[in-house]
Design an enzyme around this catalytic site. Structure first.
Site, PDB file in Angstrom:
ATOM      1  N   GLY A 144       0.840  -1.194   0.000  1.00 51.69           N
ATOM      2  CA  GLY A 144       0.000   0.000   0.000  1.00 51.69           C
ATOM      3  C   GLY A 144       0.870   1.235   0.000  1.00 51.69           C
ATOM      4  O   GLY A 144       0.592   2.207   0.699  1.00 51.69           O
ATOM      5  N   TYR A 169     -17.561  -2.865   3.663  1.00 51.27           N
ATOM      6  CA  TYR A 169     -16.144  -2.536   3.852  1.00 51.27           C
ATOM      7  C   TYR A 169     -15.662  -2.994   5.234  1.00 51.27           C
ATOM      8  O   TYR A 169     -14.588  -3.596   5.362  1.00 51.27           O
ATOM      9  CB  TYR A 169     -15.965  -1.031   3.694  1.00 51.27           C
ATOM     10  CG  TYR A 169     -14.590  -0.509   4.028  1.00 51.27           C
ATOM     11  CD1 TYR A 169     -13.530  -0.670   3.140  1.00 51.27           C
ATOM     12  CD2 TYR A 169     -14.360   0.165   5.221  1.00 51.27           C
ATOM     13  CE1 TYR A 169     -12.264  -0.176   3.446  1.00 51.27           C
ATOM     14  CE2 TYR A 169     -13.099   0.660   5.528  1.00 51.27           C
ATOM     15  CZ  TYR A 169     -12.063   0.489   4.641  1.00 51.27           C
ATOM     16  OH  TYR A 169     -10.810   0.977   4.943  1.00 51.27           O
ATOM     17  N   PRO A 212      -6.977   1.675  13.746  1.00 52.19           N
ATOM     18  CA  PRO A 212      -6.671   3.090  13.931  1.00 52.19           C
ATOM     19  C   PRO A 212      -7.920   3.947  14.100  1.00 52.19           C
ATOM     20  O   PRO A 212      -9.005   3.588  13.633  1.00 52.19           O
ATOM     21  CB  PRO A 212      -5.962   3.450  12.625  1.00 52.19           C
ATOM     22  CG  PRO A 212      -6.680   2.613  11.606  1.00 52.19           C
ATOM     23  CD  PRO A 212      -7.032   1.309  12.318  1.00 52.19           C
ATOM     24  N   ASN A 256      -9.678   7.635  12.991  1.00 53.18           N
ATOM     25  CA  ASN A 256      -9.787   8.221  11.654  1.00 53.18           C
ATOM     26  C   ASN A 256      -8.483   8.927  11.292  1.00 53.18           C
ATOM     27  O   ASN A 256      -8.066   9.864  11.980  1.00 53.18           O
ATOM     28  CB  ASN A 256     -10.948   9.216  11.613  1.00 53.18           C
ATOM     29  CG  ASN A 256     -12.296   8.530  11.708  1.00 53.18           C
ATOM     30  OD1 ASN A 256     -12.891   8.162  10.714  1.00 53.18           O
ATOM     31  ND2 ASN A 256     -12.778   8.346  12.928  1.00 53.18           N
ATOM     32  N   TRP A 265     -22.832  16.995   5.383  1.00 57.90           N
ATOM     33  CA  TRP A 265     -23.758  15.887   5.581  1.00 57.90           C
ATOM     34  C   TRP A 265     -23.982  15.624   7.069  1.00 57.90           C
ATOM     35  O   TRP A 265     -23.046  15.637   7.865  1.00 57.90           O
ATOM     36  CB  TRP A 265     -23.207  14.627   4.928  1.00 57.90           C
ATOM     37  CG  TRP A 265     -23.522  14.507   3.466  1.00 57.90           C
ATOM     38  CD1 TRP A 265     -23.698  15.538   2.578  1.00 57.90           C
ATOM     39  CD2 TRP A 265     -23.700  13.308   2.721  1.00 57.90           C
ATOM     40  NE1 TRP A 265     -23.967  15.054   1.323  1.00 57.90           N
ATOM     41  CE2 TRP A 265     -23.972  13.689   1.378  1.00 57.90           C
ATOM     42  CE3 TRP A 265     -23.644  11.958   3.036  1.00 57.90           C
ATOM     43  CZ2 TRP A 265     -24.202  12.756   0.373  1.00 57.90           C
ATOM     44  CZ3 TRP A 265     -23.862  11.013   2.040  1.00 57.90           C
ATOM     45  CH2 TRP A 265     -24.148  11.417   0.725  1.00 57.90           C
ATOM     46  N   ARG A 318     -15.978  11.804  16.577  1.00 53.33           N
ATOM     47  CA  ARG A 318     -14.928  11.025  15.930  1.00 53.33           C
ATOM     48  C   ARG A 318     -13.587  11.326  16.587  1.00 53.33           C
ATOM     49  O   ARG A 318     -13.326  12.445  17.024  1.00 53.33           O
ATOM     50  CB  ARG A 318     -14.831  11.367  14.438  1.00 53.33           C
ATOM     51  CG  ARG A 318     -16.074  11.041  13.616  1.00 53.33           C
ATOM     52  CD  ARG A 318     -16.225   9.550  13.416  1.00 53.33           C
ATOM     53  NE  ARG A 318     -17.378   9.239  12.561  1.00 53.33           N
ATOM     54  CZ  ARG A 318     -18.591   8.958  13.026  1.00 53.33           C
ATOM     55  NH1 ARG A 318     -18.808   8.982  14.339  1.00 53.33           N
ATOM     56  NH2 ARG A 318     -19.579   8.659  12.197  1.00 53.33           N
ATOM     57  N   ASP A 365     -25.667  10.310   9.135  1.00 50.56           N
ATOM     58  CA  ASP A 365     -24.571  10.661  10.037  1.00 50.56           C
ATOM     59  C   ASP A 365     -23.457   9.624  10.013  1.00 50.56           C
ATOM     60  O   ASP A 365     -22.330   9.913  10.384  1.00 50.56           O
ATOM     61  CB  ASP A 365     -25.082  10.749  11.480  1.00 50.56           C
ATOM     62  CG  ASP A 365     -25.573  12.144  11.841  1.00 50.56           C
ATOM     63  OD1 ASP A 365     -25.058  13.120  11.262  1.00 50.56           O
ATOM     64  OD2 ASP A 365     -26.448  12.246  12.716  1.00 50.56           O
TER      65      ASP A 365
END
Length: 306
Positions: A11, A137, A164, A166, A203, A210, A270
């Site tokens: 990655g 996902y 992790p 965000n 949104w 978070r 949300d």
């Protein structure tokens, strides 16, 4: 890892991969095989097998896999799930076949149940339904955690995993389609400032909370765990600081110097109500993040403007 160990970051084009490559180069690791050999198509088993056979990596960090925000997860659940499942199964099975010394797999905080108690701890995994907007996902990411655990139990492979908060930072995906919340808000407010727009639409209600971690801190934590952790249970990697989406938007507004109004569209989803991690175990091992959210947001915006 020794300074001359053969290290592969699966990655390398992700912001996490780029941050880790930069970090371990600065720490004088001499044999990062990505630097001279690129990366195969990780969804292609034959290419992955040949890459491992030819280059014989000893330590593997697995960061690869398509991802996106709420909109992408709603529109492309099969694409995201299949891409991640193929990469996970290919890399882990080939790492086992060629007997790598150790593999580190990075999952996602969306693996936790939608209504998990806060802060979230790995013991809560699979204790309830996932958030519907990203369940496909998240299921793939959960499979990665379980496959690492399965290889440990069946074969004794030294595969570890982490979850992790965000992630954000320079080299994030700022595209309209795939960006996550920090990058999406920065792009929206930057463009609104340039175009003279009086308001930015966001949104959701702004109420969900978070936890965010700067990508350089994340890379440091990943290397720390590769060096200091070896067990089947995943480890949370958090910053210890959480923000509501509303407070996040206000902070990004300050960082971007946008003067307009913020409009929260409650007709839009949300996502998960709260995503805050219990990272006390990682902190007890001796690791702590070194960058405040405000400083890291400023650094991210400065990179975005270039």
């Amino acid at each position: 890892m020794k300074k001359d160990s053969r290290i592969y970051i699966a990655g390398e084009s992700t912001m996490e991969g780029k941050a880790l490559i930069r970090l371990i180069k600065e720490r004088n690791y001499k044999n990062i095989i990505n630097l001279d050999n690129g990366e195969p198509d990780l969804t292609n088993y034959s290419q992955v097998k040949k890459y491992f056979r030819d280059l014989k990596p000893e330590y593997v960090f697995l960061f690869a896999g398509k991802s996106g925000g709420i909109k992408t997860n709603q529109e492309m659940p099969a694409t995201l799930m299949l891409n991640n499942l193929r990469i996970i199964s290919n890399v882990l099975s080939v790492a086992h076949k060629f007997e790598v010394e150790k593999l580190f797999y990075l999952a996602s905080c969306c693996v936790y149940p939608k209504h998990a108690e806060q802060p979230m701890h790995p013991d809560m995994l699979m204790a309830g339904p996932l958030e519907p907007t990203n369940s496909a996902y998240a299921t793939a990411k959960l499979a990665g955690i379980e496959l690492c655990r399965a290889y440990r139990r069946e074969y004794g492979d030294n595969f570890i995993s982490a979850i992790p908060a965000n992630i954000f930072g320079p080299r994030d995906d700022f595209s309209v389609k795939n960006s996550h919340v920090v990058a999406a808000l920065m792009r929206k407010m930057h463009e609104a400032k340039q175009n003279g727009n009086s308001a930015v639409e966001i949104w959701g209600t702004g109420k969900p909370r978070r936890e965010f971690i700067y990508v350089d801190d994340l890379a440091d934590a990943c290397q720390f765990l590769m060096e200091h952790y070896s067990d089947e249970n995943p480890v949370n990697i958090g910053s210890g600081t959480a923000l509501s989406i509303s407070d996040l938007a206000k902070t990004i507004k300050e960082v971007t110097r946008y003067k307009g109004n913020l409009h929260f569209d409650s007709s839009k989803p949300d996502g998960m109500p709260n995503k805050v991690l219990d990272s006390s175990y990682l902190f007890s091992l001796g690791w702590k993040p070194s960058t405040s959210f405000n400083v890291s947001a400023e650094k991210t915006y400065e990179w975005f403007k270039i």
